[in-house]
Scaffold this motif. Structure first.
Motif, PDB file in Angstrom:
ATOM      1  N   TRP A   1       0.817  -1.216   0.000  1.00  0.00           N
ATOM      2  CA  TRP A   1       0.000   0.000   0.000  1.00  0.00           C
ATOM      3  C   TRP A   1       0.848   1.262   0.000  1.00  0.00           C
ATOM      4  O   TRP A   1       0.431   2.299  -0.527  1.00  0.00           O
ATOM      5  CB  TRP A   1      -0.942   0.000   1.201  1.00  0.00           C
ATOM      6  CG  TRP A   1      -2.199  -0.761   0.941  1.00  0.00           C
ATOM      7  CD1 TRP A   1      -2.528  -1.993   1.412  1.00  0.00           C
ATOM      8  CD2 TRP A   1      -3.294  -0.334   0.118  1.00  0.00           C
ATOM      9  NE1 TRP A   1      -3.770  -2.369   0.935  1.00  0.00           N
ATOM     10  CE2 TRP A   1      -4.266  -1.372   0.146  1.00  0.00           C
ATOM     11  CE3 TRP A   1      -3.558   0.811  -0.628  1.00  0.00           C
ATOM     12  CZ2 TRP A   1      -5.466  -1.286  -0.545  1.00  0.00           C
ATOM     13  CZ3 TRP A   1      -4.758   0.899  -1.326  1.00  0.00           C
ATOM     14  CH2 TRP A   1      -5.691  -0.131  -1.281  1.00  0.00           C
TER      15      TRP A   1
ATOM     16  N   LEU B   1       0.079   5.307  -3.907  1.00  0.00           N
ATOM     17  CA  LEU B   1      -0.076   6.708  -4.318  1.00  0.00           C
ATOM     18  C   LEU B   1       0.969   7.134  -5.346  1.00  0.00           C
ATOM     19  O   LEU B   1       0.601   7.742  -6.370  1.00  0.00           O
ATOM     20  CB  LEU B   1      -0.041   7.624  -3.096  1.00  0.00           C
ATOM     21  CG  LEU B   1      -0.256   9.119  -3.406  1.00  0.00           C
ATOM     22  CD1 LEU B   1      -1.604   9.344  -4.081  1.00  0.00           C
ATOM     23  CD2 LEU B   1      -0.156   9.948  -2.115  1.00  0.00           C
TER      24      LEU B   1
ATOM     25  N   LEU C   1      -0.114   5.668  -8.677  1.00  0.00           N
ATOM     26  CA  LEU C   1      -1.297   6.303  -9.267  1.00  0.00           C
ATOM     27  C   LEU C   1      -0.972   7.680  -9.824  1.00  0.00           C
ATOM     28  O   LEU C   1      -1.411   8.033 -10.929  1.00  0.00           O
ATOM     29  CB  LEU C   1      -2.412   6.408  -8.228  1.00  0.00           C
ATOM     30  CG  LEU C   1      -2.985   5.110  -7.680  1.00  0.00           C
ATOM     31  CD1 LEU C   1      -4.136   5.401  -6.723  1.00  0.00           C
ATOM     32  CD2 LEU C   1      -3.442   4.177  -8.791  1.00  0.00           C
ATOM     33  N   VAL C   2      -0.191   8.456  -9.087  1.00  0.00           N
ATOM     34  CA  VAL C   2       0.183   9.789  -9.564  1.00  0.00           C
ATOM     35  C   VAL C   2       0.990   9.679 -10.857  1.00  0.00           C
ATOM     36  O   VAL C   2       0.748  10.407 -11.832  1.00  0.00           O
ATOM     37  CB  VAL C   2       0.972  10.557  -8.488  1.00  0.00           C
ATOM     38  CG1 VAL C   2       1.526  11.867  -9.041  1.00  0.00           C
ATOM     39  CG2 VAL C   2       0.084  10.835  -7.283  1.00  0.00           C
TER      40      VAL C   2
END
Length: 235
Positions: free
Chosen positions: A80, A84, A87-88
């Motif tokens: 996890w 981010l 995804l960015v």
């Protein structure tokens, strides 16, 4: 931001080659005007192949797709902490890739005065062959499931000839399941170019069809989660 650069560059390559094929086939006065669906499916397959190779060389696992990243993370196939940055990188890479195609084909966008001339958001984003929200959503769920479930069984797919296998997987999904909605199977691939088309000065542009955009966002995410869930359950 581990993995960001690889995902950014890999998705950039994916989108330049992928939506480049859409511009080449649809816009007026290109040498490739009017090529068929097989041309599109092959182009997207090779786009994914080379995107995965690039991503792997720059430190990512070559997801290039939020449906892969989120589905993998939900069931323990991916940490996890890296979600981010991935995804960015994916959304930014897809946006910049769309900008490259706008520049590459700018005179052809100027020559194509309307959607009838091939100048539409369909170059950048997906849309249904037959509008039916429920079945369009299910089409994206099914296509993404049958992309990501085999992907989960390839191991590290940035190595050796495996990116080519991933590309061939994209081709077969496109040829067999893509005729209904254009096989987005990737929220970043659809939303970031759609946004670029919306906010940037593309000549003669028409509506970006945001009313449909929930389908290529939600359908792939659900398909990816179902595929990863089945993989986890079977193991």
């Amino acid at each position: 931001m581990q993995g960001f650069l690889g995902e950014f560059l890999g998705t950039l390559v994916l989108i330049v080659f992928g939506i480049g094929s859409g511009a080449a086939v649809n816009l007026k006065q290109t040498y490739t005007k009017g090529q068929n669906w097989t041309f599109i499916a092959l182009a997207w397959g090779l786009a994914v192949t080379f995107g995965v190779y690039v991503a792997g060389q720059f430190g990512s696992q070559g997801h290039l797709n939020p449906a892969v990243t989120i589905g993998f993370a939900l069931f323990g196939f991916f940490p996890w902490a890296q979600v981010l940055p991935y995804l960015v990188g994916q959304f930014l890479g897809a946006f910049v890739g769309a900008v490259v195609i706008m520049i590459q084909y700018y005179p052809h966008f100027k020559a194509a005065k309307s959607p009838a001339d091939g100048n539409s958001v369909g170059i950048f984003a997906t849309g249904p062959a037959i509008p039916n929200p429920l079945f369009n959503f299910l089409s994206e769920v099914i296509a993404t499931f049958f992309f990501i479930f085999p992907l989960l069984n390839l191991g590290n797919f940035t190595q050796g000839l495996k990116p080519l296998i991933v590309g061939l997987l994209i081709v077969v999904v496109g040829l067999t399941l893509g005729g209904t909605t254009g096989f987005a199977i990737n929220p970043a691939r659809d939303w970031a170019p759609r946004l670029a088309y919306t906010i940037l000065p593309v000549p003669n542009k028409s509506d970006a069809n945001w009313a449909y955009a929930w389908v290529p966002m939600c359908g792939p995410l659900v398909g990816g989660i179902l595929a990863a869930g089945l993989q986890a359950w079977l193991h």
